[in-house]
Design an enzyme around this catalytic site. Sequence first.
Site, PDB file in Angstrom:
ATOM      1  CB  SER A 126       9.360  -5.298   8.464  1.00  0.00           C
ATOM      2  OG  SER A 126       9.351  -6.632   7.961  1.00  0.00           O
ATOM      3  CD1 TRP A 128      16.486  -5.023   7.586  1.00  0.00           C
ATOM      4  CD2 TRP A 128      15.818  -7.011   6.932  1.00  0.00           C
ATOM      5  NE1 TRP A 128      17.489  -5.966   7.722  1.00  0.00           N
ATOM      6  CE2 TRP A 128      17.046  -7.245   7.436  1.00  0.00           C
ATOM      7  CE3 TRP A 128      14.983  -7.765   6.571  1.00  0.00           C
ATOM      8  CZ2 TRP A 128      17.256  -8.425   7.654  1.00  0.00           C
ATOM      9  CZ3 TRP A 128      15.360  -9.436   6.654  1.00  0.00           C
ATOM     10  CH2 TRP A 128      16.410  -9.525   7.109  1.00  0.00           C
ATOM     11  CG  HIS A 129      11.941  -8.913   4.031  1.00  0.00           C
ATOM     12  ND1 HIS A 129      11.379  -8.265   5.002  1.00  0.00           N
ATOM     13  CD2 HIS A 129      12.178 -10.039   4.177  1.00  0.00           C
ATOM     14  CE1 HIS A 129      11.241  -9.212   5.767  1.00  0.00           C
ATOM     15  NE2 HIS A 129      11.743 -10.312   5.554  1.00  0.00           N
ATOM     16  N   GLY A 130      13.842  -5.948   0.948  1.00  0.00           N
ATOM     17  CA  GLY A 130      14.543  -5.658  -0.334  1.00  0.00           C
ATOM     18  C   GLY A 130      14.254  -3.977  -0.742  1.00  0.00           C
TER      19      GLY A 130
END
Lengths: 476, 523
Positions: A323, A326-328
Amino acid sequence: MPFSSLLFVHLFLPVFLVVYWLTPKAAKNYAAIAGSVVFYAWGAPRFLPVVLGLGICDYVVSHQIARSRAAAPTSSRARWLLGLGITLHLSVLAYFKYSNFFVDQFDGLLAHAGISAVQWSKVLLPIGVSFITFEEISYLCDVYRGDARPARRLSQYILFLTLFPHSIAGPIFRWKDLEAQLAERSHSWLLVRDGFERFARGLAKKVLVADSVGNISDGVFALSAEQLSAGYAWLGAVAYAIQIYFDFSGYSDMAIGLGKMIGFRFKENFNQPYISASVTEFWTRWHISLSSWLRDYLYIPLGGNRRGRRRALLNLMIVFSLSGLWHGAAWTFVLWGMYHGAWVIAERLAGERRAQLPRVLQHALTLAIVVIGWVFFRASDAAQAFDMIRAMFGFGAGLPGPMREQLAPHFAQVALIIGIAIVLAPLVKRYRTATSEIRLPVAVAVASRVGWLVLFAASAIHLTNMRFTPLIYFKF
Amino acid sequence: MRAGTKILVCLYMAVAVLPLAVMALHLRDHEIFGALPPANKPALSLDRFRSEDYQKEFTAWFESRLGWKGNAIKTDNALLYHVFRDTKPGSAVAIGRRGVLFKDEDIAYYNKDGAQLPSHARLDEMARRIAALQALLRKYGRALVPVLVPSKTSLYRDEIKPEWTRAHGQPRPTDRSVYRAMIAALDAHQVSYVDARALLTAPGIPREAVWGRFARHWSTYGACLTMQQVVRAYTSLTGKAVAYECKLAHARRPPSHDDFDLWNLLNMWKPPRINRVVAVVEHDPPLDGAVKPSVMCVGTSFCWNIMRDAAASLRFSAIHMDFYHNTLVAWPENTSVPVQRGSKDLGDAFLGKDLYVLDLFETYLQPANTYIDEFLDQVGTELERTAGIVVPVVKPTAAATITGIADLGVFEQQHYFELWGTFPNPNARYTATITCDGVRRDAVVYYQNPTGGQINVHLQIDPGTCDRTQQPPRISGVSCTFHVQQGDSPNSPVFGPRLVCPGPRGASGQEPDGRCMPGLSGC
């Protein structure tokens, strides 16, 4: 073209809405597709063909999966097709979002070995690629699982993928939630009004609160480690916690509002996350569409809670780490994900013992954990994050600090206070024992409607000013 | 309810569409200060769309022409100012105490420290190059006069809010590492210069007359006082006398006047009230047959008022301004042409000037190269090339050393000093120069006893120096540095600066604040 841009608010939105509303009902989807394609092409013209191509692939693959499943529910062909589709989407995501990151890491290793860096042209990150990838994967998975039917019309699926309200920052749609609305939806003045009000709320959150408070957090995060005192570090972290919430939830509000203007009803993406009493609860209230996606399409397929306690805890750490990624594409995001994963695991291990803590302490602890976590999210690198956290706990050097006025102008201070009040106000409701809801007088309800309109105008005015930089030497 | 809903939807649409409609109908908007000319509408092509250039240019075009943009900006700024006492984030204007306005970069300069400041070695090198160019031009009867231009924060220090101040204490790191270090470097290289900061902050100088509360730059009066010192330095360097007086007057000016530039930059409804009476300068007409040198000011926007005043004085034959060494502005036509950097053919406008005023704006004395370095690189090199002369390298030596002075006072327009120190060659003939407030003069050695460690000198003082009737009153405590030279051998290290008075302290000398005592003849 962000929603909080003059071009969107004063040109794209009114023109699109007029065209959409004037379009006959049968052709409204085509008007929405046209608007969405223009919107997407404006921001990522080179990625648009990729999105449309992937949409066609999904459409074909999903029908093949459904056909195979209909012929034999345990068909390996269907599984193979699903695997192919997921691999394709993850490859696209890996290339556009993570290739620069991976090449940088590889170059770092090569540099240790004294080998020169790889020749590599940086790949530009197209807008919304992370959201679109997850939507495509969830679509194929749902069709495979039999939870959703494949799109009847390609146009509906293309609209699902490109629908402009969610192009920039979500929420992550699921085909099964929107399928019916894509085929048939109602439009009304009431819905449009609600949509405008929701959009106004989101725009005000973004422009008046998030961007104003951003002055404080940007100022603090720009300080050198030597300048960070405990006060500044906490101020910066709290300001960023407010900024990111109002920014992100503001975008979600705008997306939901825009959806309503064209007849869609999207699910909520935030539910007062800062009143959570645990990190686990926080993740049921923050970016709900992402956390539920990760639960349904990653945590449960990994085995969820079904393979024993240890495996469940490992699964949690995997999900939170991914997760974060996924954000960066940076280690700070991975650290942020692992940090949250560690706390969720700790809460599971603590079990009921945690519930014995006083309620106020649970809220305060959760809030502190979340605020500290945002430092990883905002920091430019891990070193800065640890410097900041060290300073938060009183180990900063505290050399002559920045100028107070530049770091925290009065309006930013007021925006921060208002932001804190708004996010914590629902706590009062949580503690209140009264059973009956307070009914607002009609006059207050009318005033609040006018208030949203005023906020919309004020946000547009502020936005105009923020886009203007006067030059003292303009006449020279 | 249904009607109310429709009205609300229409109002939302109206708010969204209104700027577009105003833009399409070309309705009148309120003018905003500091706006660049609106962008042109870009031409659409597939390639430009794919590269996203078209999108960027279209956005710039749309935003620059958005309807009622001026009204929106003024409304928002007015709210920020009147409700929060703030200017918008990223604004170029910072609000000080009692409504005094500052430019953001001056505030940033005021708060600099550490690596943000230029090293002493860099300032020394800059001074060395200035000294070399000044010496070269002097040989040809021309002059280069550097001017240390103050930041507004050096004049209005007491009006800077604590919120805008980093806890560096006083003196600021910039005072030590920029201003004083630059002075020391210029003195060490025996450069004739004008310290406009000392000049404009001297007791008795009416601050608001030399620098308006709402202005980024000095007033024409502040510029005139500086130019007066520049002209004195020119006279001392070339021997050509130019009379340059600054008569202070006051006049009412419109709000668009330059002394209100920061105020205009606020771009708001109901801005703070301004006193529209500003300081102006009146010049007497020049004498018939007076020397009229040509002049060029090299540097920042502070040159504008210097050149304006020079033009108004009618004491110069040709006036040019080299704006950041990238634009050449001719005066009074106000025509400008870009400077061909690196060009060897800069032309007579650059290379043929009698007087070069080099604006050393303290805010812009930075660690990295600036227009000053570019000017010295290019024009300095070209002047040297066209003159065919190698720039002399001035190196101080410890051969002779001044360790102290005795100020003997003024007698018949001559200021007398005893110089004490080590003067190794007993048979040599020593010469001395004294630089007071940046103006260098050769002193007359009327007595020397090198073995006794004493040399006595006197120098001519300007009429009006320390004249109590002069407006603004000139302080008697001028700052001087001293050095001696033995024949053609290198100079002694500079001694000073020291505050000196044209008369002995006491009954007929100097007040404790540096002013001459009343009734002192010639002081």
